[in-house]
Design a protein around this motif. Sequence first.
Motif, PDB file in Angstrom:
ATOM      1  N   ARG A 241      77.107  92.287  53.233  1.00 21.38           N
ATOM      2  CA  ARG A 241      77.755  93.313  52.327  1.00 21.38           C
ATOM      3  C   ARG A 241      79.018  92.677  51.513  1.00 21.38           C
ATOM      4  NH1 ARG A 241      80.214  99.329  54.273  1.00 21.38           N
ATOM      5  NH2 ARG A 241      81.199  99.962  52.295  1.00 21.38           N
ATOM      6  N   VAL A 242      78.838  92.718  50.344  1.00 22.64           N
ATOM      7  CA  VAL A 242      79.933  92.361  49.434  1.00 22.64           C
ATOM      8  C   VAL A 242      80.492  93.692  48.595  1.00 22.64           C
ATOM      9  CG1 VAL A 242      80.993  90.702  47.722  1.00 22.64           C
ATOM     10  CG2 VAL A 242      79.286  89.861  49.283  1.00 22.64           C
ATOM     11  N   ASN A 243      81.676  94.047  49.061  1.00 24.31           N
ATOM     12  CA  ASN A 243      81.996  95.248  48.426  1.00 24.31           C
ATOM     13  C   ASN A 243      80.991  96.339  49.014  1.00 24.31           C
ATOM     14  OD1 ASN A 243      84.558  94.594  47.578  1.00 24.31           O
ATOM     15  ND2 ASN A 243      83.637  93.660  45.640  1.00 24.31           N
ATOM     16  N   ASP A 244      80.428  97.018  47.992  1.00 25.24           N
ATOM     17  CA  ASP A 244      79.516  98.194  48.333  1.00 25.24           C
ATOM     18  C   ASP A 244      78.058  97.600  48.209  1.00 25.24           C
ATOM     19  OD1 ASP A 244      81.461  99.634  49.250  1.00 25.24           O
ATOM     20  OD2 ASP A 244      81.703 100.759  47.662  1.00 25.24           O
ATOM     21  N   LYS A 245      77.798  96.411  47.925  1.00 29.57           N
ATOM     22  CA  LYS A 245      76.520  95.981  47.483  1.00 29.57           C
ATOM     23  C   LYS A 245      75.923  95.179  48.565  1.00 29.57           C
ATOM     24  CE  LYS A 245      76.532  92.618  44.643  1.00 29.57           C
ATOM     25  NZ  LYS A 245      76.966  91.922  43.549  1.00 29.57           N
ATOM     26  N   LEU A 246      74.490  95.161  49.096  1.00 32.02           N
ATOM     27  CA  LEU A 246      74.030  94.410  50.088  1.00 32.02           C
ATOM     28  C   LEU A 246      73.342  93.291  49.560  1.00 32.02           C
ATOM     29  CD1 LEU A 246      72.134  96.682  52.464  1.00 32.02           C
ATOM     30  CD2 LEU A 246      73.848  94.989  52.805  1.00 32.02           C
ATOM     31  N   ILE A 247      73.316  92.081  50.007  1.00 29.86           N
ATOM     32  CA  ILE A 247      72.691  90.935  49.656  1.00 29.86           C
ATOM     33  C   ILE A 247      71.779  90.385  50.759  1.00 29.86           C
ATOM     34  CG2 ILE A 247      72.801  88.748  48.273  1.00 29.86           C
ATOM     35  CD1 ILE A 247      75.681  89.346  47.634  1.00 29.86           C
ATOM     36  N   THR A 248      70.513  89.973  50.518  1.00 34.02           N
ATOM     37  CA  THR A 248      69.617  89.270  51.499  1.00 34.02           C
ATOM     38  C   THR A 248      68.827  88.355  50.834  1.00 34.02           C
ATOM     39  OG1 THR A 248      68.487  89.694  53.467  1.00 34.02           O
ATOM     40  CG2 THR A 248      67.758  90.947  51.597  1.00 34.02           C
ATOM     41  N   ILE A 264      64.844  97.961  55.756  1.00 29.99           N
ATOM     42  CA  ILE A 264      66.198  98.181  55.059  1.00 29.99           C
ATOM     43  C   ILE A 264      66.368  98.066  53.702  1.00 29.99           C
ATOM     44  CG2 ILE A 264      68.737  97.312  55.126  1.00 29.99           C
ATOM     45  CD1 ILE A 264      67.916  96.103  57.764  1.00 29.99           C
ATOM     46  N   ILE A 265      65.463  97.142  52.982  1.00 27.26           N
ATOM     47  CA  ILE A 265      65.647  97.268  51.431  1.00 27.26           C
ATOM     48  C   ILE A 265      65.350  98.403  50.868  1.00 27.26           C
ATOM     49  CG2 ILE A 265      64.619  95.790  49.420  1.00 27.26           C
ATOM     50  CD1 ILE A 265      64.469  93.542  51.188  1.00 27.26           C
ATOM     51  N   GLN A 266      64.178  99.144  51.510  1.00 29.22           N
ATOM     52  CA  GLN A 266      63.776 100.256  50.797  1.00 29.22           C
ATOM     53  C   GLN A 266      64.707 101.480  51.361  1.00 29.22           C
ATOM     54  OE1 GLN A 266      60.678 101.247  49.068  1.00 29.22           O
ATOM     55  NE2 GLN A 266      62.122 102.775  48.970  1.00 29.22           N
ATOM     56  N   LEU A 267      65.254 101.482  52.382  1.00 31.93           N
ATOM     57  CA  LEU A 267      66.365 102.609  52.826  1.00 31.93           C
ATOM     58  C   LEU A 267      67.513 102.458  51.922  1.00 31.93           C
ATOM     59  CD1 LEU A 267      66.008 102.365  56.751  1.00 31.93           C
ATOM     60  CD2 LEU A 267      65.113 104.405  55.074  1.00 31.93           C
ATOM     61  N   ALA A 268      67.751 101.119  51.526  1.00 34.11           N
ATOM     62  CA  ALA A 268      68.876 101.016  50.535  1.00 34.11           C
ATOM     63  C   ALA A 268      68.672 101.819  49.402  1.00 34.11           C
ATOM     64  CB  ALA A 268      69.377  99.500  50.444  1.00 34.11           C
ATOM     65  N   GLU A 269      67.668 101.512  49.015  1.00 39.32           N
ATOM     66  CA  GLU A 269      67.039 102.273  47.435  1.00 39.32           C
ATOM     67  C   GLU A 269      67.092 103.701  47.819  1.00 39.32           C
ATOM     68  OE1 GLU A 269      63.717 100.721  45.649  1.00 39.32           O
ATOM     69  OE2 GLU A 269      63.112 102.424  44.806  1.00 39.32           O
ATOM     70  N   ASP A 270      66.759 104.346  48.809  1.00 37.98           N
ATOM     71  CA  ASP A 270      66.679 105.476  49.242  1.00 37.98           C
ATOM     72  C   ASP A 270      67.988 106.219  49.363  1.00 37.98           C
ATOM     73  OD1 ASP A 270      63.925 105.189  49.388  1.00 37.98           O
ATOM     74  OD2 ASP A 270      63.909 105.468  51.689  1.00 37.98           O
ATOM     75  N   LEU A 271      69.076 105.326  49.864  1.00 40.26           N
ATOM     76  CA  LEU A 271      70.275 106.145  50.057  1.00 40.26           C
ATOM     77  C   LEU A 271      71.298 105.565  48.828  1.00 40.26           C
ATOM     78  CD1 LEU A 271      70.667 104.751  53.640  1.00 40.26           C
ATOM     79  CD2 LEU A 271      70.583 107.005  52.951  1.00 40.26           C
ATOM     80  N   GLY A 272      70.572 105.034  47.674  1.00 40.17           N
ATOM     81  CA  GLY A 272      71.245 104.679  46.399  1.00 40.17           C
ATOM     82  C   GLY A 272      72.317 103.544  46.674  1.00 40.17           C
TER      83      GLY A 272
END
Length: 357
Positions: A241-248, A264-272
């Motif tokens: 997590r860099v600032n508010d962005k996730l990277i994988t 998690i990638i899908q849940l991130a999209e769901d959670l904005g």
Amino acid sequence: MAIYTDKISVEVSKTSKIENVDFSDLTFGRVFTDHMFVCDYEDGKWQNPKIMPYQAMTFEPSARVFHYGQAVFEGMKAYKDDDGKVFLFRPKQNFNRINKSSARLAMPVFPENYFFEGLEALLKLDSDWIKPGVGNSLYLRPFVIATEPAISASPASTYRFMIICSPAKSYYNSAVRVLIADHYSRSANGGVGAAKAAGNYAAQFYPTSLAQQKGFQQVVWTDADTHTFLEEAGTMNVFFRVNDKLITAPTSDRILDGITRKSIIQLAEDLGITCEVRQITVEEIKNAAKDGSLKEVFGAGTAAVISPISAFEHQDELFEISGVDAEDSYAKLFKQTLLNIQHNLSEDKHGWRHEVK
Ligand code: COI
């Protein structure tokens, strides 16, 4: 007692070990339920699927698995809600992946009906071993081994598919400290890194033991060519997590296509929450740690669920990551969101829960 379903014969254990198990004090993968599922590949087909009491098995010392490591496995979990309903999480993904792994190791694919019927019959028989409550689960280990007795470096003509079950709490009990690889490699282009091949894990034990001597539980693997790109941690995929962005990192020949990772990638999209799936350099993460923009690092896997990473070291530079226990961490948010879906405590809008009826 032997019961015959349409396809699977069931031999029920005369006694149960469950009374001897302290479910509040479980070490991951040490206790096994009363039954197991077994199916053999012979004469070019999978046959004789059966459930039988969990027990030791005999194989000839020349069985090919012992010599050439022709073996693949899966990791999945069953959960129970407070009404006693049992759920699997995205089991079709595990089914597809074990067959993808088998194909990579020149092993025969396993039939879908045997996989699901065996799994479900086993879970019904050993249902008392699945305790309700978030944090409890039954870890399921499907695996395939080459059984043909032959010292010959070529694919076997006989195999055994099995599922064993182990009641589980967490894999890691606290935040994990990791060492970033700069010499050893886990996988290479065109290799078996994307398969859950047994040997992939054995090959990590030595470098991981060196890391452990330095106080790190795990190694985060980097690309074998240059050791500049961050890949996965062996027991889990890794998110930054860099600032508010996730990277994988993107999946590839070298990286396991983790089911928790893709959830998690899908849940991130769901959670904005923005989640970038792209190559990540070690340098970039070190710089983010130095300038304070690296807020979190966590691993994701079936066994590990979501495990915060509290520190990483690369070439003798150590970085402690503060805020691992922050109430508003992404690790906590994703873990809770995922566990709520798995335990039937929240809406399942993607249809990930599979009820065992
Ligand atoms: C899992 O997460 O299920 C795995 O297979 C990792 C294993 C090394 C425990």
